[in-house]
Design a protein around this motif. Structure first.
Motif, short mmCIF file in Angstrom:
data_model
loop_
_atom_site.label_atom_id
_atom_site.label_comp_id
_atom_site.label_asym_id
_atom_site.label_seq_id
_atom_site.Cartn_x
_atom_site.Cartn_y
_atom_site.Cartn_z
N TYR A 263 4.94 29.63 12.23
CA TYR A 263 5.48 29.59 10.87
C TYR A 263 4.86 28.47 10.03
O TYR A 263 5.52 27.82 9.23
N GLN A 264 3.53 28.29 10.21
CA GLN A 264 2.85 27.28 9.41
C GLN A 264 2.67 27.77 7.98
O GLN A 264 2.69 28.97 7.73
N ILE A 265 2.49 26.83 7.10
CA ILE A 265 2.18 27.15 5.70
C ILE A 265 1.08 26.22 5.23
O ILE A 265 0.84 25.17 5.82
N ASP A 266 0.39 26.64 4.20
CA ASP A 266 -0.54 25.72 3.53
C ASP A 266 0.29 24.79 2.67
O ASP A 266 1.08 25.24 1.83
N GLU A 267 0.14 23.52 2.88
CA GLU A 267 0.98 22.58 2.14
C GLU A 267 0.19 21.34 1.76
O GLU A 267 -0.69 20.89 2.50
N SER A 268 0.52 20.80 0.64
CA SER A 268 0.01 19.49 0.24
C SER A 268 1.17 18.51 0.33
O SER A 268 2.30 18.85 -0.02
N MET A 269 0.89 17.32 0.82
CA MET A 269 1.95 16.36 1.06
C MET A 269 2.37 15.71 -0.26
O MET A 269 1.65 14.90 -0.83
N GLU A 270 3.55 16.10 -0.72
CA GLU A 270 4.06 15.56 -1.98
C GLU A 270 5.27 14.67 -1.76
O GLU A 270 5.84 14.15 -2.71
N LEU A 271 5.67 14.51 -0.51
CA LEU A 271 6.86 13.70 -0.21
C LEU A 271 6.58 12.23 -0.51
O LEU A 271 5.52 11.69 -0.16
N GLU A 272 7.52 11.60 -1.17
CA GLU A 272 7.41 10.16 -1.41
C GLU A 272 7.46 9.41 -0.08
O GLU A 272 8.28 9.70 0.78
N THR A 273 6.54 8.48 0.12
CA THR A 273 6.55 7.68 1.34
C THR A 273 6.68 6.20 0.98
O THR A 273 6.34 5.79 -0.13
N MET A 274 7.15 5.45 1.95
CA MET A 274 7.38 4.03 1.70
C MET A 274 6.26 3.20 2.32
O MET A 274 5.82 3.48 3.44
N LYS A 275 5.79 2.21 1.60
CA LYS A 275 4.74 1.34 2.11
C LYS A 275 5.19 -0.12 2.01
O LYS A 275 5.81 -0.52 1.02
N VAL A 276 4.88 -0.88 3.04
CA VAL A 276 5.21 -2.30 3.06
C VAL A 276 4.09 -3.08 2.37
O VAL A 276 2.91 -2.89 2.69
N ASP A 277 4.45 -3.93 1.44
CA ASP A 277 3.47 -4.73 0.69
C ASP A 277 2.75 -5.67 1.65
O ASP A 277 3.38 -6.48 2.33
N PRO A 278 1.42 -5.58 1.75
CA PRO A 278 0.69 -6.48 2.66
C PRO A 278 0.83 -7.95 2.30
O PRO A 278 0.57 -8.83 3.12
N ALA A 279 1.27 -8.24 1.06
CA ALA A 279 1.45 -9.64 0.65
C ALA A 279 2.57 -10.32 1.43
O ALA A 279 2.68 -11.55 1.43
N ILE A 280 3.40 -9.52 2.10
CA ILE A 280 4.52 -10.08 2.86
C ILE A 280 4.02 -11.05 3.93
O ILE A 280 4.65 -12.07 4.21
N GLU A 281 2.84 -10.76 4.50
CA GLU A 281 2.34 -11.59 5.60
C GLU A 281 2.00 -13.00 5.10
O GLU A 281 2.36 -14.00 5.74
N ALA A 282 1.34 -13.11 3.97
CA ALA A 282 1.00 -14.42 3.42
C ALA A 282 2.26 -15.19 3.04
O ALA A 282 2.37 -16.41 3.27
N ALA A 283 3.24 -14.50 2.49
CA ALA A 283 4.49 -15.14 2.11
C ALA A 283 5.22 -15.67 3.35
O ALA A 283 5.80 -16.76 3.32
N ARG A 284 5.15 -14.91 4.43
CA ARG A 284 5.81 -15.35 5.66
C ARG A 284 5.13 -16.60 6.21
O ARG A 284 5.79 -17.53 6.70
N ARG A 285 3.82 -16.65 6.17
CA ARG A 285 3.11 -17.85 6.64
C ARG A 285 3.51 -19.08 5.83
O ARG A 285 3.70 -20.17 6.38
N GLN A 286 3.64 -18.90 4.53
CA GLN A 286 4.04 -20.00 3.67
C GLN A 286 5.46 -20.46 4.00
O GLN A 286 5.75 -21.67 4.06
N ASP A 287 6.34 -19.51 4.23
CA ASP A 287 7.73 -19.85 4.58
C ASP A 287 7.78 -20.70 5.84
O ASP A 287 8.52 -21.70 5.91
N LEU A 288 7.00 -20.32 6.83
CA LEU A 288 7.02 -21.06 8.10
C LEU A 288 6.38 -22.44 7.95
O LEU A 288 6.82 -23.41 8.58
#
Length: 551
Positions: free
Chosen positions: A463-488
């Protein structure tokens, strides 16, 4: 089954069934559950010792549930497993879920936290905040629970190798809120054996790892009596590819090992067993899953009474959290995952779970979005309030098929327990690679069945279909890593370094003795010693676990 029913059954086969099958063959030559248990065409009444095998809810052997009224009294705890990026962002998600009617918190930690590294450790690069929230210090934990009264919510934390340290942080946060430890309710996963088997987020070798677990048992018995000190987890075993029977069997052999480890420290079984909890997956075969939960309760009750001589009925109750099956979700046609999750959640409720997480439809693609997690929570709320299945205790009891499956799952589990006992127990079976190989073989058989089309996955191999992925996805901001280093960096610059060094030395000495480490962990985190610093101190004493090479 009476002779009259048996005779009538044979007559039905000859006179009614044979005519139809001759014209309209069945879909398959044989029907089986995911554990390979034959599903009969028609399940018939079985001879049952009702009082011994089923009994009544809230009474031994607890087949029908651990509470006399179950959901007629109150619904299961509705938890949505959540955590990502920073403590502040995860705190906002928790507040949102509580506003939407969630009744308990469930914390997902990022990979560096799970294996005892701070966010600024080089080994953490690229993984900070990605699969859960980054927690390195007490300040992070305070931010995670800011504005959430810890005497009013139940919190589950999915953390294993450094579980005792994260529990110490949670206790320290509660103290800062003015909440007594004795009022805290929740769970730490704290299950290291399944990490060696299926998941891999271990740090230390088995002996010191088991010592940390029994230290938590002892501390919580005296200081945090309403806390579940371990969540013995079949979930990750199932996600690694096990069958339902293997999931229960290997979870229970691990549980036996934890009980035996605690007994060796001088604890009595009823001193700690009522604070043990369990964690299972729930997959798509609804009736097998219901039967699995019922069988697990009965086996555990009998193990505790007959093998360990428990006298306290609470020690004999298998209380469990359920999470719907992440590995069953598909990236193709992701909305189909709502249906899968609904079936799985329904099975968990029919099976008598104490708490439940429902996966979001987008989890095969990314961390769940706010909309997706709301739909997942609403799934639980609709089952609870609209389906009627929560209105009677163990509503499928007496189903000929459910009782047959319950009995057959029990026999399959007991056969595995006997096999592992013969090997010397769970640790020995793990070191030999037996448990891992059984799971791998089951996963291989299932994958072959999918690839051949014997097992249908809607949207993937049918039951496959041809589909384009239109679902909203969540991404984590890569800037979080630099902010965490500064916090520590800021944290280390502002703390009492002499006090931290003294505590590091004290921890090194304590790790070489049999002192309970939990009180010292609390003192360490209250003085801004980080998770990574604590775990690295223990690494220097105990070393790191290296899995054996088989064959």
């Amino acid at each position: 089954m009476t002779k009259e029913i048996e005779s009538k059954y044979e007559q039905w086969q000859d006179e009614t069934l044979k005519q139809v099958i001759g014209k309209y063959p069945e879909r398959k030559p044989e029907f089986e559950t995911t554990s390979g248990i034959e599903v009969p065409r028609v399940a018939l009444p079985r001879e049952t010792d009702y009082l011994n095998d089923l009994g009544f809810p809230g009474e031994y052997p607890f087949t029908r549930g651990v509470q006399p009224t179950m959901y007629r009294g109150r619904f299961w705890t509705m938890r949505q497993y959540a955590g990502y990026a920073s403590a502040e962002e995860s705190n906002a998600r928790y507040r949102y879920l509580l506003e939407q009617g969630q009744t308990g918190l469930s914390v997902a930690f990022d990979l560096p936290t799970q294996i005892g590294y701070d966010s600024d450790d080089p080994i953490a690069a690229g993984e900070v905040g990605k699969v859960g929230v980054a927690i390195s210090s007490l300040r992070d934990m305070q931010a995670l629970f800011a504005g959430i009264p810890l005497d009013k919510v139940s919190t589950s934390m999915t953390i294993n190798a450094p579980a005792a340290v994260l529990l110490a942080m949670y206790i320290a946060v509660a103290r800062g809120q003015g909440v007594e430890e004795r009022k805290l309710r929740g769970t730490i996963q704290n299950d290291i054996l399944k990490e060696y088997i299926a998941r891999g987020t271990y740090i230390y070798p088995p002996k010191p790892s088991m010592r940390l677990i029994t230290d938590v048992f002892k501390y919580c018995r005296e200081q945090v009596p309403n806390w579940n000190t371990i969540s013995i987890s079949g979930y990750h075993i199932r996600e690694a590819g096990s069958t339902a029977v293997q999931e229960v069997a290997f979870t229970l052999v691990n549980a036996i090992a934890y009980v035996e480890a605690a007994l060796k420290t001088g604890m009595q079984v009823d001193d700690f067993a009522d604070q043990l909890s369990f964690f299972f997956a729930c997959h798509n075969n609804l009736l097998e899953e219901v039967a699995k939960f019922r069988a697990a309760r009965r086996i555990w009750a009998r193990l505790m009474r007959e093998r360990f001589a428990s006298q306290n009925p609470k020690s004999q109750m298998l209380r469990f959290h359920t999470q719907t099956g992440g590995s069953t979700l598909t990236a193709q046609q992701p909305e189909n995952n709502i249906v899968r999750t609904t079936l799985q959640a329904l099975a968990a409720v029919l099976g008598g779970t104490q708490s439940l997480h429902t996966n979001s439809m987008d989890e095969a693609l990314s961390l769940p979005t706010e909309k997706a997690v709301r739909i997942a929570l609403r799934t639980q709320q609709i089952i609870a309030n609209e389906s009627g299945v929560a209105d009677s205790v163990d509503p499928l009891a007496g189903s000929y098929l459910v009782e047959q499956l319950t009995d057959e799952i029990e026999q399959g589990v007991l056969a595995y327990i006997r096999k592992v006992d013969e090997m010397g127990g769970a640790l020995e079976a793990i070191e030999l690679g037996y448990i891992q190989n059984e799971i791998q073989d089951a996963a291989y058989r299932y994958q072959k069945a999918v690839e051949s089309g014997q097992e249908i996955i809607v949207g993937v191999n049918a039951y496959q279909i041809d589909e384009s992925m239109e679902l909203e996805t969540m991404k984590v901001d890569p800037a979080i890593e630099a902010a965490r280093r500064q916090d520590l960096e800021t944290l280390r610059a502002g703390r009492d370094e002499a006090r931290v060094n003294a505590l590091r030395s004290q921890l090194d000495t304590a790790a070489r003795s049999d002192t309970n480490l939990v009180p010292l962990f609390i003192e360490c985190v209250e003085n801004d010693m980080t998770l990574g610093e604590i775990c690295n101190t223990l690494r220097a004493v105990w070393g790191e676990y290296q899995p054996p090479v088989w064959g």
